[in-house]
Design an enzyme around this catalytic site. Structure first.
Site, PDB file in Angstrom:
ATOM      1  N   HIS A  17      89.808  47.574  15.701  1.00  0.00           N
ATOM      2  CA  HIS A  17      90.987  47.013  15.846  1.00  0.00           C
ATOM      3  C   HIS A  17      91.001  45.977  15.054  1.00  0.00           C
ATOM      4  CE1 HIS A  17      90.904  48.399  20.384  1.00  0.00           C
ATOM      5  NE2 HIS A  17      91.911  49.228  19.586  1.00  0.00           N
ATOM      6  N   LYS A  41      97.335  50.296  34.992  1.00  0.00           N
ATOM      7  CA  LYS A  41      96.327  50.937  34.217  1.00  0.00           C
ATOM      8  C   LYS A  41      95.032  50.220  34.685  1.00  0.00           C
ATOM      9  CE  LYS A  41      95.939  52.334  29.621  1.00  0.00           C
ATOM     10  NZ  LYS A  41      96.380  52.261  28.305  1.00  0.00           N
ATOM     11  N   ARG A  90      92.657  57.365  14.104  1.00  0.00           N
ATOM     12  CA  ARG A  90      91.361  57.635  13.727  1.00  0.00           C
ATOM     13  C   ARG A  90      91.228  59.073  13.071  1.00  0.00           C
ATOM     14  NH1 ARG A  90      89.691  55.213  19.186  1.00  0.00           N
ATOM     15  NH2 ARG A  90      91.913  56.658  19.464  1.00  0.00           N
ATOM     16  N   SER A 128      87.707  52.100  22.408  1.00  0.00           N
ATOM     17  CA  SER A 128      87.264  51.272  23.334  1.00  0.00           C
ATOM     18  C   SER A 128      86.473  51.929  24.651  1.00  0.00           C
ATOM     19  CB  SER A 128      88.502  50.729  24.194  1.00  0.00           C
ATOM     20  OG  SER A 128      89.280  49.938  23.008  1.00  0.00           O
TER      21      SER A 128
HETATM   22  O1  PNS Z   1      95.912  51.015  23.134  1.00  0.00           O
HETATM   23  P1  PNS Z   1      96.696  51.800  23.756  1.00  0.00           P
HETATM   24  O2  PNS Z   1      96.427  52.005  25.198  1.00  0.00           O
HETATM   25  O3  PNS Z   1      96.711  53.328  23.112  1.00  0.00           O
HETATM   26  O4  PNS Z   1      98.269  51.244  23.653  1.00  0.00           O
HETATM   27  C1  PNS Z   1      99.222  52.149  24.043  1.00  0.00           C
HETATM   28  C2  PNS Z   1     100.726  51.047  23.922  1.00  0.00           C
HETATM   29  C3  PNS Z   1     100.277  49.822  24.709  1.00  0.00           C
HETATM   30  C4  PNS Z   1     101.223  51.034  22.620  1.00  0.00           C
HETATM   31  C5  PNS Z   1     101.817  51.889  24.847  1.00  0.00           C
HETATM   32  O5  PNS Z   1     101.220  52.345  25.951  1.00  0.00           O
HETATM   33  C6  PNS Z   1     102.996  51.017  24.842  1.00  0.00           C
HETATM   34  O6  PNS Z   1     103.784  50.794  23.874  1.00  0.00           O
HETATM   35  N1  PNS Z   1     103.290  50.760  26.319  1.00  0.00           N
HETATM   36  C7  PNS Z   1     104.473  49.868  26.597  1.00  0.00           C
HETATM   37  C8  PNS Z   1     105.421  50.755  27.343  1.00  0.00           C
HETATM   38  C9  PNS Z   1     106.427  51.650  26.212  1.00  0.00           C
HETATM   39  O7  PNS Z   1     107.097  51.031  25.393  1.00  0.00           O
HETATM   40  N2  PNS Z   1     106.012  52.960  26.204  1.00  0.00           N
HETATM   41  C10 PNS Z   1     106.654  53.669  25.000  1.00  0.00           C
HETATM   42  C11 PNS Z   1     107.982  54.487  25.710  1.00  0.00           C
HETATM   43  S1  PNS Z   1     107.548  55.380  26.603  1.00  0.00           S
END
Ligand code: PNS
Length: 167
Positions: A17, A41, A90, A128
């Site tokens: 990150h 979560k 990745r 992670s």
């Molecule tokens: O590190 P991650 O868990 O892969 O990140 C995922 C993240 C936070 C980018 C994604 O879950 C997110 O944007 N969540 C907020 C809700 C949202 O806007 N979802 C996308 C439209 S369904």
């Protein structure tokens, strides 16, 4: 002033990150590290602690802000006056999910771009979840996460180590 949001769960924040964040700073004037706070979560590190930990790791870094968000990412981006979302890629395995996410976000907010950055090769295996798995069994994580994160993980998992069954 071109602002981008770098969103994620960051449970925990890894060297991968950090690499994406540092490289993104070459492209944008300001990066907002947006830590998802999602009560549904199950995260290892509590949301407020996660935000504080990342702030401590990054210190006073010009052009970087760390904030928490919930709700839709696009809403947070608009509130932050961001023009783009940064996501790290990745491997091919990331692709499907990332296409879905960026396509939905584009439909919700056509004015926002998603910028994908390929992980540096030394971090292409790093996630992670992998870090937590290694830490859970007391393995070495110092090359995988910033020192403060390693310390936090050790604190979290040391209770588990103490009950490890003897060989
Ligand atoms: O590190 P991650 O868990 O892969 O990140 C995922 C993240 C936070 C980018 C994604 O879950 C997110 O944007 N969540 C907020 C809700 C949202 O806007 N979802 C996308 C439209 S369904």
């Amino acid at each position: 002033m071109r602002i981008a949001v770098y969103p994620g769960s960051f449970d925990p924040f890894t060297n991968g990150h950090l690499d994406i964040l540092e490289r993104s700073l070459r492209l944008f004037d300001e990066i907002v590290v947006a830590v998802l706070v999602n009560p549904n979560k199950n995260c290892l590190i509590q949301s407020s602690d996660r935000v504080q930990l990342i702030k401590n790791v990054l210190g006073e870094r010009p052009g970087v802000r760390v904030e928490q968000f919930n709700g839709l990412l696009v809403d947070f981006c608009h509130k932050s006056n961001a023009v783009a979302v940064i996501r790290g890629l990745r491997a091919v395995s990331d692709y499907e999910y990332e296409v879905q996410l960026s396509t939905v976000n584009r439909q919700l907010a056509p004015d926002l771009e998603t910028v994908f950055m390929m992980s540096s090769p030394q971090y292409s295996f790093l996630s992670s979840s992998i870090v937590k798995e290694i830490a859970r069994y007391g393995g070495p994580i110092d090359n995988l996460v910033p020192a403060l994160v390693a310390e936090e993980l050790r604190k979290n998992f040391s209770a588990t180590w103490k009950v490890k069954t003897p060989a």
